[in-house]
Design a protein around this motif. Structure first.
Motif, PDB file in Angstrom:
ATOM      1  N   THR A   9      -8.923   6.542  -3.820  1.00 23.69           N
ATOM      2  CA  THR A   9      -8.378   6.010  -5.069  1.00 23.69           C
ATOM      3  C   THR A   9      -9.310   4.935  -5.613  1.00 23.69           C
ATOM      4  N   PRO A  10      -9.740   5.038  -6.872  1.00 25.34           N
ATOM      5  CA  PRO A  10     -10.692   4.053  -7.408  1.00 25.34           C
ATOM      6  C   PRO A  10     -10.044   2.687  -7.608  1.00 25.34           C
ATOM      7  N   LEU A  11     -10.861   1.650  -7.464  1.00 25.22           N
ATOM      8  CA  LEU A  11     -10.453   0.272  -7.742  1.00 25.22           C
ATOM      9  C   LEU A  11     -11.230  -0.209  -8.950  1.00 25.22           C
ATOM     10  N   THR A  12     -10.525  -0.711  -9.937  1.00 23.72           N
ATOM     11  CA  THR A  12     -11.194  -1.095 -11.182  1.00 23.72           C
ATOM     12  C   THR A  12     -11.017  -2.564 -11.535  1.00 23.72           C
ATOM     13  N   ALA A  13     -10.134  -3.283 -10.828  1.00 23.28           N
ATOM     14  CA  ALA A  13      -9.861  -4.671 -11.216  1.00 23.28           C
ATOM     15  C   ALA A  13      -9.600  -5.520  -9.975  1.00 23.28           C
ATOM     16  N   ARG A  14      -9.948  -6.791 -10.082  1.00 20.97           N
ATOM     17  CA  ARG A  14      -9.711  -7.740  -8.994  1.00 20.97           C
ATOM     18  C   ARG A  14      -8.236  -7.800  -8.626  1.00 20.97           C
ATOM     19  N   ALA A  15      -7.357  -7.658  -9.597  1.00 17.04           N
ATOM     20  CA  ALA A  15      -5.919  -7.707  -9.324  1.00 17.04           C
ATOM     21  C   ALA A  15      -5.501  -6.627  -8.326  1.00 17.04           C
ATOM     22  N   GLU A  16      -6.191  -5.495  -8.340  1.00 14.65           N
ATOM     23  CA  GLU A  16      -5.859  -4.421  -7.403  1.00 14.65           C
ATOM     24  C   GLU A  16      -6.237  -4.797  -5.969  1.00 14.65           C
ATOM     25  N   LEU A  17      -7.268  -5.601  -5.820  1.00 14.02           N
ATOM     26  CA  LEU A  17      -7.644  -6.082  -4.495  1.00 14.02           C
ATOM     27  C   LEU A  17      -6.575  -7.010  -3.938  1.00 14.02           C
ATOM     28  N   ILE A  18      -6.045  -7.849  -4.800  1.00 12.29           N
ATOM     29  CA  ILE A  18      -4.967  -8.755  -4.403  1.00 12.29           C
ATOM     30  C   ILE A  18      -3.720  -7.957  -4.041  1.00 12.29           C
ATOM     31  N   GLU A  19      -3.409  -6.958  -4.854  1.00 12.89           N
ATOM     32  CA  GLU A  19      -2.225  -6.140  -4.613  1.00 12.89           C
ATOM     33  C   GLU A  19      -2.326  -5.396  -3.287  1.00 12.89           C
ATOM     34  N   TRP A  20      -3.526  -5.035  -2.886  1.00 13.56           N
ATOM     35  CA  TRP A  20      -3.698  -4.326  -1.611  1.00 13.56           C
ATOM     36  C   TRP A  20      -3.140  -5.156  -0.460  1.00 13.56           C
ATOM     37  N   PHE A  21      -3.377  -6.454  -0.471  1.00  5.93           N
ATOM     38  CA  PHE A  21      -2.817  -7.326   0.565  1.00  5.93           C
ATOM     39  C   PHE A  21      -1.314  -7.484   0.391  1.00  5.93           C
ATOM     40  N   ALA A  22      -0.860  -7.671  -0.846  1.00 10.16           N
ATOM     41  CA  ALA A  22       0.569  -7.860  -1.099  1.00 10.16           C
ATOM     42  C   ALA A  22       1.377  -6.659  -0.653  1.00 10.16           C
ATOM     43  N   ALA A  23       0.770  -5.469  -0.671  1.00  9.35           N
ATOM     44  CA  ALA A  23       1.478  -4.262  -0.249  1.00  9.35           C
ATOM     45  C   ALA A  23       1.834  -4.282   1.228  1.00  9.35           C
ATOM     46  N   GLY A  24       1.269  -5.203   1.974  1.00  9.71           N
ATOM     47  CA  GLY A  24       1.630  -5.323   3.387  1.00  9.71           C
ATOM     48  C   GLY A  24       2.924  -6.051   3.645  1.00  9.71           C
ATOM     49  N   GLU A  25       3.501  -6.681   2.637  1.00  3.32           N
ATOM     50  CA  GLU A  25       4.744  -7.439   2.833  1.00  3.32           C
ATOM     51  C   GLU A  25       5.866  -6.533   3.322  1.00  3.32           C
ATOM     52  N   LYS A  26       6.663  -7.051   4.267  1.00  2.00           N
ATOM     53  CA  LYS A  26       7.781  -6.288   4.831  1.00  2.00           C
ATOM     54  C   LYS A  26       9.020  -7.165   4.884  1.00  2.00           C
ATOM     55  N   PRO A  27      10.196  -6.586   4.762  1.00  8.13           N
ATOM     56  CA  PRO A  27      11.409  -7.360   5.027  1.00  8.13           C
ATOM     57  C   PRO A  27      11.455  -7.768   6.501  1.00  8.13           C
ATOM     58  N   ARG A  28      12.047  -8.904   6.781  1.00  8.00           N
ATOM     59  CA  ARG A  28      12.001  -9.452   8.139  1.00  8.00           C
ATOM     60  C   ARG A  28      12.580  -8.494   9.173  1.00  8.00           C
ATOM     61  N   GLU A  29      13.571  -7.708   8.778  1.00  9.31           N
ATOM     62  CA  GLU A  29      14.173  -6.795   9.750  1.00  9.31           C
ATOM     63  C   GLU A  29      13.217  -5.678  10.171  1.00  9.31           C
ATOM     64  N   ARG A  30      12.102  -5.531   9.445  1.00 11.39           N
ATOM     65  CA  ARG A  30      11.117  -4.505   9.797  1.00 11.39           C
ATOM     66  C   ARG A  30       9.855  -5.088  10.436  1.00 11.39           C
ATOM     67  N   PHE A  31       9.867  -6.385  10.713  1.00  9.38           N
ATOM     68  CA  PHE A  31       8.707  -6.990  11.367  1.00  9.38           C
ATOM     69  C   PHE A  31       8.433  -6.281  12.692  1.00  9.38           C
ATOM     70  N   ALA A  32       7.163  -6.012  12.949  1.00 12.21           N
ATOM     71  CA  ALA A  32       6.762  -5.321  14.163  1.00 12.21           C
ATOM     72  C   ALA A  32       5.631  -6.082  14.844  1.00 12.21           C
ATOM     73  N   ILE A  33       5.235  -5.596  16.002  1.00 11.69           N
ATOM     74  CA  ILE A  33       4.172  -6.195  16.801  1.00 11.69           C
ATOM     75  C   ILE A  33       3.154  -5.105  17.107  1.00 11.69           C
ATOM     76  N   GLY A  34       1.904  -5.375  16.799  1.00 12.05           N
ATOM     77  CA  GLY A  34       0.825  -4.479  17.196  1.00 12.05           C
ATOM     78  C   GLY A  34      -0.131  -5.219  18.117  1.00 12.05           C
ATOM     79  N   THR A  35      -0.514  -4.589  19.210  1.00 10.95           N
ATOM     80  CA  THR A  35      -1.432  -5.216  20.157  1.00 10.95           C
ATOM     81  C   THR A  35      -2.671  -4.352  20.312  1.00 10.95           C
ATOM     82  N   GLU A  36      -3.827  -4.981  20.239  1.00  8.96           N
ATOM     83  CA  GLU A  36      -5.096  -4.287  20.465  1.00  8.96           C
ATOM     84  C   GLU A  36      -5.803  -4.977  21.625  1.00  8.96           C
ATOM     85  N   HIS A  37      -6.237  -4.200  22.589  1.00 16.90           N
ATOM     86  CA  HIS A  37      -6.990  -4.827  23.678  1.00 16.90           C
ATOM     87  C   HIS A  37      -8.162  -3.960  24.087  1.00 16.90           C
TER      88      HIS A  37
END
Length: 455
Positions: A9-37
């Motif tokens: 998907t093409p990115l054309t504006a700085r606002a879309e870069l910001i939105e990419w991070f905002a899309a990670g928001e989750k309701p607290r009841e869906r908070f999870a844990i990921g572990t990498e080792h």
């Protein structure tokens, strides 16, 4: 990172870069844990590192683990470089053959510990016929950098060419270190900021608590966490304590601007990695990248670029805690419990922020610089990291109790803090215990590490 993104998907504006991070928001009841080792493989018979090719190499290990788990292979130019599970987990190999589990997003530390046990059992079944075991240390204790095999991953070839231009220890980081990371969610931009600030300030505490890399080239290296020290001379453009995260107005936008100013490594098109090391993502956004004229940025380019930032806490669509050496299974679960307890309960997060609110930028930087050598004895703001660790553990314990997540035996997640509480009570890190063994019963030889410091 197990598999680089391929979202075109093409990115054309700085606002879309910001939105990419905002899309990670989750309701607290869906908070999870990921572990990498990560864990460093070696041949039991010779205590030598494991190359990629050969009947008993990393390729054979990945193929065997694929048969054990049924996970699908991840390929790079025809080479198997990892495994992927439908439920979200993945196996990947780091540049020096370090074997990494990127765990699935799980609801509690009990599930994280169970996932780890399942993974280690399957890995052992695949590795034993090959004569391979894995170290529980944060750095290979014996082999020189030039003795360490290099894995055939395209992105690593590009990174290996660029690293010596921006720091003297980047290749050591790539080839000889092993870490454990905990990935945690955020509910909003404000929640991300609070968690980022608390975890960044406390990351030197984690470095001290989990210090476990005191040997290099067969002898003590002068540090408790040499792995952490190596990061201080890897690439200043993409590492460190992110002092701007503590400035007024910090949020997604400021982090995006930092990434835009961070030089790129590569652009992936199809199965090809194009070396654009040192280039500007802004130029790619504008279609003016000298190495790929006329190519424009895509979502995958941004996701891949974000994955090549290496601060002590990394923002993606979750927050990654990056300050700890890998350790044994108990210490891996302990890191998950430590950060979940501090960050997933609001009262605990308030207390964690209060614990570090008086620290200046100079305090934070000094703690980061000194923790790899002095561990819990590191001074910070008229106290020590050992004293701060004791308070942080008490906060984490309260946070885990408040969560109330219990296993089949009725135990809450506080059981996983026990190794850390023992370290704080003794005032000694695992690294200091290993150094005492080296000077004592090991007879000034790291050979015993290959039998005692193994998964």
């Amino acid at each position: 990172m197990a598999r680089d993104s391929n979202d075109t998907t093409p990115l054309t504006a700085r606002a879309e870069l910001i939105e990419w991070f905002a899309a990670g928001e989750k309701p607290r009841e869906r908070f999870a844990i990921g572990t990498e080792h990560e864990k460093i493989p070696f041949y039991r018979e010779t205590r030598a590192p494991v190359p990629y090719d050969g009947e008993r190499g990393i390729r054979a290990l990945l193929e065997g683990l694929g048969r054990e788990t049924g996970w699908e292979p991840i390929l790079d130019l025809g080479n198997i470089i990892g495994l992927s599970a439908e439920e979200g987990g993945a196996i990947s190999i780091e540049p020096g053959g370090q074997f990494e589990l990127s765990g699935a997003a799980l609801p509690d530390v009990h599930a994280t510990a169970a996932e780890l046990a399942t993974h280690l059992a399957a890995t052992k079944r695949a590795a034993d016929p090959l004569g391979i075991s894995f170290l529980t240390l944060g750095m290979s204790p014996k082999w020189r950098r030039d003795e360490t095999p290099v894995m055939p991953k395209s992105r690593y070839r590009i990174m290996a060419g660029y690293m010596p231009k921006v720091g003297s220890l980047g290749l050591d980081m790539m080839l000889r270190t092993a870490t454990v990371q905990v990935n945690l969610d955020f509910a909003s931009e404000a929640d991300m900021v609070r968690k980022m600030r608390a975890s960044l300030a406390l990351q030197p505490v984690a470095t001290a608590l989990f210090a476990n890399s005191p040997f290099t080239d067969g002898r003590p290296n002068g540090f408790l966490s040499r792995r952490s020290e190596i990061w201080r001379d890897t690439d200043a453009d993409r590492t460190g304590m992110l002092p701007f995260a503590f400035e007024a107005g910090f949020g997604y936008e400021a982090y995006v601007d930092w990434l835009l100013d961070m030089p790129m490594y590569f652009v992936k098109r199809g199965d090809t990695y194009h070396d654009v090391s040192g280039a500007s993502f802004r130029d790619l956004m504008a279609g003016k990248l000298a190495q790929l004229p006329g190519e424009y940025a895509t979502v995958s380019d941004w996701a891949n670029h974000a994955s090549t930032a290496f601060p002590e806490v990394r923002l993606k669509r979750f927050l990654e805690m990056r300050g700890a050496d890998v350790g044994d299974p108990g210490m891996i679960a302990a890191q998950a419990a430590f950060w979940v307890g501090l960050l997933y309960d609001e009262s605990a997060l308030d207390a964690a922020l209060d614990l570090v609110k008086g620290w200046s930028p100079a305090n934070r930087e000094a703690a980061r610089a000194t923790a790899p050598r002095l561990g819990l004895a590191t001074p910070v703001a008229n106290t020590t990291l050992g004293a701060v660790a004791a308070e942080a553990l008490a906060i984490a314990r309260a946070g885990l109790r408040a969560r109330g997540r219990r296993d089949a035996e009725g135990r809450d997640e506080t059981i996983y803090l026990q190794p850390l509480e023992a370290i704080v009570a003794a005032g000694r890190t695992r690294a200091e215990d290993l150094l005492a063994d080296y000077e004592g019963r090991w007879g000034s030889c790291v050979r015993a590490a290959f039998s005692e410091c193994v998964f």
